[in-house]
Every structure is written in C-alpha cells, then in structure tokens.
Scaffold this motif. Structure first.
Motif, PDB file in Angstrom:
ATOM      1  N   ALA A 147      -0.387  -3.323  -5.310  1.00  0.00           N
ATOM      2  CA  ALA A 147      -1.546  -3.831  -6.057  1.00  0.00           C
ATOM      3  C   ALA A 147      -2.414  -2.686  -6.561  1.00  0.00           C
ATOM      4  CB  ALA A 147      -2.372  -4.762  -5.167  1.00  0.00           C
ATOM      5  N   GLU A 148      -2.594  -1.644  -5.742  1.00  0.00           N
ATOM      6  CA  GLU A 148      -3.424  -0.525  -6.186  1.00  0.00           C
ATOM      7  C   GLU A 148      -2.735   0.234  -7.317  1.00  0.00           C
ATOM      8  OE1 GLU A 148      -6.328   2.973  -4.592  1.00  0.00           O
ATOM      9  OE2 GLU A 148      -4.999   1.976  -3.155  1.00  0.00           O
ATOM     10  N   ALA A 149      -1.426   0.428  -7.215  1.00  0.00           N
ATOM     11  CA  ALA A 149      -0.698   1.107  -8.290  1.00  0.00           C
ATOM     12  C   ALA A 149      -0.797   0.316  -9.590  1.00  0.00           C
ATOM     13  CB  ALA A 149       0.766   1.302  -7.888  1.00  0.00           C
ATOM     14  N   ARG A 150      -0.667  -1.006  -9.482  1.00  0.00           N
ATOM     15  CA  ARG A 150      -0.801  -1.853 -10.664  1.00  0.00           C
ATOM     16  C   ARG A 150      -2.224  -1.808 -11.214  1.00  0.00           C
ATOM     17  NH1 ARG A 150       3.703  -2.900 -13.373  1.00  0.00           N
ATOM     18  NH2 ARG A 150       5.356  -3.788 -12.072  1.00  0.00           N
ATOM     19  N   GLY A 151      -3.195  -1.882 -10.330  1.00  0.00           N
ATOM     20  CA  GLY A 151      -4.576  -1.938 -10.781  1.00  0.00           C
ATOM     21  C   GLY A 151      -5.078  -0.645 -11.378  1.00  0.00           C
ATOM     22  N   ARG A 152      -4.571   0.491 -10.922  1.00  0.00           N
ATOM     23  CA  ARG A 152      -5.100   1.772 -11.365  1.00  0.00           C
ATOM     24  C   ARG A 152      -4.289   2.428 -12.476  1.00  0.00           C
ATOM     25  NH1 ARG A 152      -9.244   3.068  -8.208  1.00  0.00           N
ATOM     26  NH2 ARG A 152      -9.310   2.405  -6.021  1.00  0.00           N
ATOM     27  N   ALA A 153      -2.993   2.186 -12.528  1.00  0.00           N
ATOM     28  CA  ALA A 153      -2.194   2.934 -13.512  1.00  0.00           C
ATOM     29  C   ALA A 153      -1.114   2.123 -14.202  1.00  0.00           C
ATOM     30  CB  ALA A 153      -1.547   4.154 -12.830  1.00  0.00           C
ATOM     31  N   PHE A 154      -0.681   1.011 -13.591  1.00  0.00           N
ATOM     32  CA  PHE A 154       0.440   0.262 -14.160  1.00  0.00           C
ATOM     33  C   PHE A 154       0.111  -1.225 -14.274  1.00  0.00           C
ATOM     34  CE2 PHE A 154       2.300   4.081 -12.461  1.00  0.00           C
ATOM     35  CZ  PHE A 154       3.319   4.408 -13.343  1.00  0.00           C
ATOM     36  N   PRO A 155      -0.845  -1.574 -15.161  1.00  0.00           N
ATOM     37  CA  PRO A 155      -1.120  -3.001 -15.369  1.00  0.00           C
ATOM     38  C   PRO A 155       0.125  -3.747 -15.827  1.00  0.00           C
ATOM     39  CG  PRO A 155      -2.811  -1.638 -16.383  1.00  0.00           C
ATOM     40  CD  PRO A 155      -1.701  -0.718 -15.996  1.00  0.00           C
ATOM     41  N   TYR A 298     -12.011  -2.749 -15.840  1.00  0.00           N
ATOM     42  CA  TYR A 298     -10.960  -3.070 -16.800  1.00  0.00           C
ATOM     43  C   TYR A 298      -9.655  -2.434 -16.344  1.00  0.00           C
ATOM     44  CZ  TYR A 298      -8.335  -3.131 -21.192  1.00  0.00           C
ATOM     45  OH  TYR A 298      -7.362  -3.314 -22.143  1.00  0.00           O
ATOM     46  N   SER A 299      -8.634  -3.258 -16.183  1.00  0.00           N
ATOM     47  CA  SER A 299      -7.331  -2.762 -15.760  1.00  0.00           C
ATOM     48  C   SER A 299      -6.667  -2.034 -16.920  1.00  0.00           C
ATOM     49  CB  SER A 299      -6.451  -3.942 -15.305  1.00  0.00           C
ATOM     50  OG  SER A 299      -5.234  -3.487 -14.794  1.00  0.00           O
ATOM     51  N   GLU A 355       5.256   9.158 -15.525  1.00  0.00           N
ATOM     52  CA  GLU A 355       4.890   8.699 -14.196  1.00  0.00           C
ATOM     53  C   GLU A 355       5.633   7.408 -13.911  1.00  0.00           C
ATOM     54  OE1 GLU A 355       0.712   8.167 -14.291  1.00  0.00           O
ATOM     55  OE2 GLU A 355       0.236  10.314 -14.198  1.00  0.00           O
ATOM     56  N   THR A 356       6.027   7.208 -12.655  1.00  0.00           N
ATOM     57  CA  THR A 356       6.734   5.988 -12.274  1.00  0.00           C
ATOM     58  C   THR A 356       5.884   5.191 -11.296  1.00  0.00           C
ATOM     59  OG1 THR A 356       7.876   6.870 -10.321  1.00  0.00           O
ATOM     60  CG2 THR A 356       8.882   7.288 -12.483  1.00  0.00           C
ATOM     61  N   ILE A 357       6.093   3.892 -11.274  1.00  0.00           N
ATOM     62  CA  ILE A 357       5.306   3.048 -10.391  1.00  0.00           C
ATOM     63  C   ILE A 357       5.647   3.329  -8.935  1.00  0.00           C
ATOM     64  CG2 ILE A 357       6.942   1.108 -10.421  1.00  0.00           C
ATOM     65  CD1 ILE A 357       4.409  -0.723 -10.376  1.00  0.00           C
ATOM     66  N   LYS A 358       6.896   3.709  -8.654  1.00  0.00           N
ATOM     67  CA  LYS A 358       7.282   4.018  -7.278  1.00  0.00           C
ATOM     68  C   LYS A 358       6.548   5.259  -6.782  1.00  0.00           C
ATOM     69  CE  LYS A 358      11.832   1.812  -7.111  1.00  0.00           C
ATOM     70  NZ  LYS A 358      13.292   2.004  -6.860  1.00  0.00           N
ATOM     71  N   GLU A 359       6.418   6.259  -7.639  1.00  0.00           N
ATOM     72  CA  GLU A 359       5.659   7.453  -7.261  1.00  0.00           C
ATOM     73  C   GLU A 359       4.205   7.103  -7.007  1.00  0.00           C
ATOM     74  OE1 GLU A 359       8.219  10.754  -9.865  1.00  0.00           O
ATOM     75  OE2 GLU A 359       6.317   9.958 -10.597  1.00  0.00           O
ATOM     76  N   SER A 360       3.666   6.225  -7.837  1.00  0.00           N
ATOM     77  CA  SER A 360       2.261   5.826  -7.684  1.00  0.00           C
ATOM     78  C   SER A 360       2.053   5.056  -6.380  1.00  0.00           C
ATOM     79  CB  SER A 360       1.835   4.965  -8.881  1.00  0.00           C
ATOM     80  OG  SER A 360       0.477   4.633  -8.818  1.00  0.00           O
ATOM     81  N   ILE A 361       2.965   4.154  -6.069  1.00  0.00           N
ATOM     82  CA  ILE A 361       2.877   3.392  -4.823  1.00  0.00           C
ATOM     83  C   ILE A 361       2.956   4.332  -3.622  1.00  0.00           C
ATOM     84  CG2 ILE A 361       4.043   1.684  -3.377  1.00  0.00           C
ATOM     85  CD1 ILE A 361       4.934   0.312  -5.980  1.00  0.00           C
ATOM     86  N   THR A 362       3.890   5.274  -3.677  1.00  0.00           N
ATOM     87  CA  THR A 362       4.043   6.245  -2.587  1.00  0.00           C
ATOM     88  C   THR A 362       2.778   7.069  -2.405  1.00  0.00           C
ATOM     89  OG1 THR A 362       6.428   6.396  -2.990  1.00  0.00           O
ATOM     90  CG2 THR A 362       5.409   8.190  -1.741  1.00  0.00           C
ATOM     91  N   LYS A 454     -15.285  -4.645  -0.405  1.00  0.00           N
ATOM     92  CA  LYS A 454     -16.534  -4.707  -1.171  1.00  0.00           C
ATOM     93  C   LYS A 454     -17.121  -3.333  -1.468  1.00  0.00           C
ATOM     94  CE  LYS A 454     -17.830  -9.315   0.439  1.00  0.00           C
ATOM     95  NZ  LYS A 454     -18.817 -10.123   1.199  1.00  0.00           N
ATOM     96  N   THR A 455     -16.835  -2.347  -0.615  1.00  0.00           N
ATOM     97  CA  THR A 455     -17.517  -1.053  -0.757  1.00  0.00           C
ATOM     98  C   THR A 455     -16.618   0.110  -1.155  1.00  0.00           C
ATOM     99  OG1 THR A 455     -17.230  -0.567   1.618  1.00  0.00           O
ATOM    100  CG2 THR A 455     -19.248  -1.733   0.941  1.00  0.00           C
ATOM    101  N   MET A 456     -15.321   0.040  -0.842  1.00  0.00           N
ATOM    102  CA  MET A 456     -14.474   1.212  -1.044  1.00  0.00           C
ATOM    103  C   MET A 456     -13.227   0.948  -1.881  1.00  0.00           C
ATOM    104  SD  MET A 456     -14.682   2.798   2.830  1.00  0.00           S
ATOM    105  CE  MET A 456     -13.479   4.066   2.426  1.00  0.00           C
ATOM    106  N   ASN A 457     -12.447  -0.042  -1.478  1.00  0.00           N
ATOM    107  CA  ASN A 457     -11.142  -0.241  -2.110  1.00  0.00           C
ATOM    108  C   ASN A 457     -10.842  -1.731  -2.203  1.00  0.00           C
ATOM    109  OD1 ASN A 457      -8.337  -0.371  -2.713  1.00  0.00           O
ATOM    110  ND2 ASN A 457      -8.018   1.655  -1.851  1.00  0.00           N
ATOM    111  N   PRO A 458     -10.718  -2.283  -3.409  1.00  0.00           N
ATOM    112  CA  PRO A 458     -10.488  -3.721  -3.547  1.00  0.00           C
ATOM    113  C   PRO A 458      -9.042  -4.154  -3.295  1.00  0.00           C
ATOM    114  CG  PRO A 458     -10.568  -2.706  -5.714  1.00  0.00           C
ATOM    115  CD  PRO A 458     -10.868  -1.618  -4.727  1.00  0.00           C
ATOM    116  N   TYR A 459      -8.186  -3.197  -2.967  1.00  0.00           N
ATOM    117  CA  TYR A 459      -6.765  -3.519  -2.835  1.00  0.00           C
ATOM    118  C   TYR A 459      -6.351  -3.739  -1.388  1.00  0.00           C
ATOM    119  CZ  TYR A 459      -7.014  -1.874  -7.596  1.00  0.00           C
ATOM    120  OH  TYR A 459      -7.378  -1.706  -8.907  1.00  0.00           O
ATOM    121  N   PHE A 460      -7.253  -4.332  -0.606  1.00  0.00           N
ATOM    122  CA  PHE A 460      -6.955  -4.752   0.758  1.00  0.00           C
ATOM    123  C   PHE A 460      -6.982  -6.270   0.802  1.00  0.00           C
ATOM    124  CE2 PHE A 460      -7.849  -0.400   1.666  1.00  0.00           C
ATOM    125  CZ  PHE A 460      -7.256  -0.116   2.883  1.00  0.00           C
ATOM    126  N   TYR A 461      -5.974  -6.862   1.445  1.00  0.00           N
ATOM    127  CA  TYR A 461      -5.873  -8.315   1.566  1.00  0.00           C
ATOM    128  C   TYR A 461      -5.553  -8.614   3.032  1.00  0.00           C
ATOM    129  CZ  TYR A 461      -5.272  -7.517  -3.416  1.00  0.00           C
ATOM    130  OH  TYR A 461      -5.433  -7.077  -4.705  1.00  0.00           O
TER     131      TYR A 461
END
Length: 504
Positions: A147-155, A298-299, A355-362, A454-461
């Motif tokens: 989710a963080e990789a998608r949200g920050r670099a790979f919509p 904005y993604s 850049e690849t999404i796998k590298e971003s996830i890693t 809410k304060t640091m990283n929205p990619y926690f579920y």
C-alpha cells in the motif's frame, strides 16, 4: 562457625563480581553481534570498542549497587535467625470455615497466595514481556508495504521509467526541461514499450522544473494532470473545483495544501500564481494562473509538488512534451519477462532510469522491519528475562517446599495428585500472564496503530499477530511443563524420609 560480618560481606561481593564477570562479557558479545548484523554498514570498531567498555563498566557498577543492600542484610542476620529461615513470609489467613476441602487445585492456590509479592512480580514480569511482544509484533504485521509503495510511487503500473533529473528542486543539478527537450519518451519509445509481451498499458505523468511565485513566496517544480486523474483529485478536494475543463476555461491551477504547508507556501482561492517556463528555444515564458481548487493529498508517481494544473497548459507554454515519467502496467504473471525487456530497452541511456514496484516495496518494508525489528529483539530479551524469573521462582519455591511435599505424600498425596498440583501452580502463572498479555497487548497494539496512522504513516492497517502470540504461549507452556518434569524428577531421587528431614 566463626565467620565475621566483614567476611560475609566480602563473600557476597565476590559472588556478585563472579556473576558479573561471566554474564556481562556474554551480554556484550551478543549485543555486538546483533548490532553488527542489524546495520553492517554502520559498524565502526573504534566506536564499538568505546561503547562496549562504557556499557561494561556501567553494568558492573549497577551490579555493585544492586548487591549493596543484600550484602548489608546478609551480614546483619544472626546465626539462629538464619537457621530458622523459611521462604514463606507473613501470616497465613485463617479460614472462617472449620473444614476445607484439600485438592491439588486448592493446594496450588494456597501456595501462590501465601507468597503474593513474589507471585505478583513473576506474573507482572511475564505480562510485561508478553505485552511488548504483542505490541511490537502488531505494528510489524499491521504495516502494508504494498500500500505504501502504491501510495507514494506506483498509483498505477509496476514499473516507472523516468527522465534522470534530480528530483529535489533545491539541489537540482540536471535540468529536467533540458531532458524533456530531447524527447526521450517519444512515440517510438512508447510503442516499443507497449510491444513488449506482458505490457497491458502506459500511464504518462507530467511535471517540469518551472519556477513559480505566489504572495511573495517562490518555489520550483510543478506537476500536470490528465482528465483520468480528476477523480483522484476530487476525493481529496478541500475547496474550489478540480474539474479539468473548468480549470482550462478559467486558466486555473490547483493548490496541493499538504505539500504547500511543508514548504511554507501560502495561497488561497483566487490568488494569482506566476509560472516561469523554459521553452524549447531556451527562452523564459511567464504564465499567470488563478488558484481555483485546493486539495489535501494526491496519489502521484514521484514526489508531490505544491501546484498541479491541466497538463495541456504545461505543454503549450513550453512547446514540448512535459512527460517526466511513464508507468508501465503489467500482467504480473509476466513481471520478470517485462522487467528484463525494459532493462534492455533503456540499457546504455543514462538519461533514463527505471524503478520497480518490488524494489519500492522492499525499500519501504525494510525501513519498518529495521525499526520495529530492533524493538522486537528488545521485547524478546525482556521475555527471556521474565522466563528466567519464572524458572527461578518455581525452583526456589520447590526447594523450600520439599519437606512440605514429603509430608503431603506421607499422608496420602499420590504422584498423580502431586503432578496436578504443580501443573495448577504453573498454569495459574501462565493463565494470569496470558490474560494480561492479550488484553493489554491487544489494546495498546490497536491504539498504537491508530496513532501511527494519524500522525506518521497512513499505510498501517490493524492486524492481530496470531502466529507470534501462539509461539509465545507455546514457549510459556513448554517452560512450565519442563519445570514440572524437573521438580517431579527431582523428588524421585529422594525417599519420603529424606524429603521430610530436608529442613530439619
């Protein structure tokens, strides 16, 4: 037998020093090994040596301070008092009931209740370790690197091919507009990418290193958006409009509020933003736009800019295609094939990077695993100490009760009932510690995830760490049954007469 108080003090101090001499070096070695494997690149021998010596001295001083009071108390105990020593302290509560039913469970309960302080501390130490493990493992399993990789670099897409310009406007060493003038991401290149087996689509991202001015503030880099991105902007709209056609008709621009706050750019609806573009001929062309919309986040592929406007404004003002990145949408079954083909396509062209999404996830997952992994190691160490405390408490209780156990066996306590009694005692420790661990650990884990979101990283579920908790409970049960096996096995080595005489 003639030992003086001074000799007793000296003896106890030597015991403490001997334990410190064995334990501290072991701890320092283990700590250095863990530190090296966590961050090998940050390992420096001189720093490590200084820290190791400092920590060793600090630990030794703590040991000496910790045994100071026990030393004084040991020296002050009279011989007669020492001979009469019993591990049980305080008065037993007398029951108002004339006759009490004696069962393995009631005996276990009575034993724990007459040593409330020690039992409570043991349960608390087990609970503390368990709560820390549940809390930190909750943070680990609740993080979503995809989710963080998608949200920050790979919509969209799994590969980003971009012009190799410095992506920080305040340290830009390579002109993005200069690379865009060379038109590397032209129609022929796009056709070559689309012809690769496994590629299902292409998405263009528009941005350029134009300079802007608004309300006396200035900055660099703006981004453009297409009609198909309008719905993403609309989801985060705070005020005004994000409609593509309305912005084109009104010569409008959109303020990205979160990024503007970061760079202290103040703007409101109706404000004028002047943008200096570098044209294909190398001249500077200035265009003025009106802030017609404000969005929060904005993604977007790449780092967000403070302003976004219809991409046709950028292309018309510069006279060139302002594409900065293309995202390649791929059939995941053919991911490796597409990656190899894309690498071959851009090989030898230093002006293009991929850049690849796998590298971003890693990358993003590695950051979280490093930080929470270190904390999890600390929690595991706390658990180890709490288990050591449990072992110490159980064995000490057992040794001080061998005479009592022998008396109980002499009046009819069977081996089966003895094992049941010991099992109940161990289970009481485990059950109370487990309840505290699950209730407090789960609650703190849930609250921590909400705070981080809410304060640091929205990619926690939030997700409960079932596997970690089950492993912790299994280890706790294994330790308990090992202790039961040890105590019952120890009793077999002595006759009832020897057990009864133990404390005489």
């Amino acid at each position: 037998m003639g030992t003086t108080k001074r000799q007793i003090k000296k003896m106890v101090y030597r015991e403490g020093k001997l334990l410190a001499a064995i334990a501290i070096p072991i701890g320092l070695v283990i700590g250095n090994v863990i530190g090296y494997f966590l961050i090998p690149a940050g390992w420096y021998w001189l720093t490590t040596l200084c820290v190791t010596v400092g920590v060793g001295l600090f630990a030794f001083i703590i040991v000496m301070i910790a045994i100071h009071t026990p030393v004084k108390r040991a020296a002050a105990v009279s011989p007669l008092e020492a001979l009469r020593y019993s591990d049980y302290q305080g008065k037993m509560k007398e029951s108002s009931v004339l006759h009490r039913k004696i069962t393995p469970a009631s005996l276990a309960k009575m034993n724990l209740s007459r040593q409330k302080a020690k039992s409570t501390l043991t349960i608390l130490s087990l609970s503390l370790g368990g709560v820390l493990v549940v809390l930190i493992s909750t943070m680990l399993v609740s993080y979503d690197g995809v989710a963080e990789a998608r949200g920050r670099a790979f919509p969209v897409g799994e590969f980003n091919i971009q012009l190799n310009a410095n992506q920080s406007w305040d340290t830009a060493g390579i002109s993005l507009s200069g690379l865009q003038q060379k038109n590397f991401l032209n129609a022929d290149f796009i056709n070559a990418v689309e012809s690769i087996d496994g590629v299902t689509g292409i998405k263009h991202w528009y941005y350029t290193d134009a300079e802007y001015r608004v309300n006396g503030n200035s900055g660099k880099w703006i981004q453009g958006f297409c009609r198909d991105e309008q719905q993403n902007l609309e989801k985060e709209r705070i005020a005004g409009t994000t409609d593509y056609d309305e912005l084109v008709a009104g010569n409008g621009i959109v303020l990205l509020q979160e990024r503007a706050d970061l760079y202290d750019i103040e703007a409101a609806l109706g404000d004028t933003v002047e943008v200096d573009y570098k044209t294909e001929s190398g001249q500077i062309r200035t265009k003025a736009y009106t802030v017609m919309g404000i969005v929060n986040e904005y993604s977007y592929s790449g780092f967000s800019k403070c302003f976004a406007l219809p991409e046709q404004f950028m292309n018309e003002a510069t006279g060139i295609d302002c594409t900065g990145t293309i995202s390649v949408i791929t059939d995941m079954k053919k991911y490796d094939t597409v990656e190899a083909a894309l690498n071959q396509l851009i090989d030898g062209n230093s002006d293009l990077v991929m850049e690849t999404i796998k590298e971003s996830i890693t990358y993003y997952s590695g950051l979280q695993q490093l930080s929470f992994g270190v904390l999890l190691i600390v929690a595991v160490i706390v658990v180890c100490f709490s288990l050591i405390n449990l072992v110490n408490t159980t064995i000490t209780n057992f040794l001080s009760r061998r005479q009592e156990i022998g008396m109980l066996q002499a009046i009819g306590l069977s081996k089966k009932q003895l094992i049941k009694m010991l099992c109940y005692e161990g289970l009481m420790y485990s059950v109370f510690a487990t309840l505290v661990t699950l209730v407090l650990g789960t609650g703190l884990g849930f609250l921590s995830v909400q705070v981080v979101v809410k304060t640091m990283n929205p990619y926690f579920y939030y997700s409960f760490p079932w596997l970690i908790v089950l492993i912790y409970l299994a280890i706790l049960l294994i330790v308990q049954f090992t202790l039961i096996s040890y105590t019952t096995g120890n009793l077999k080595k002595q006759s009832l007469v020897e057990q009864i005489r133990t404390m005489e």
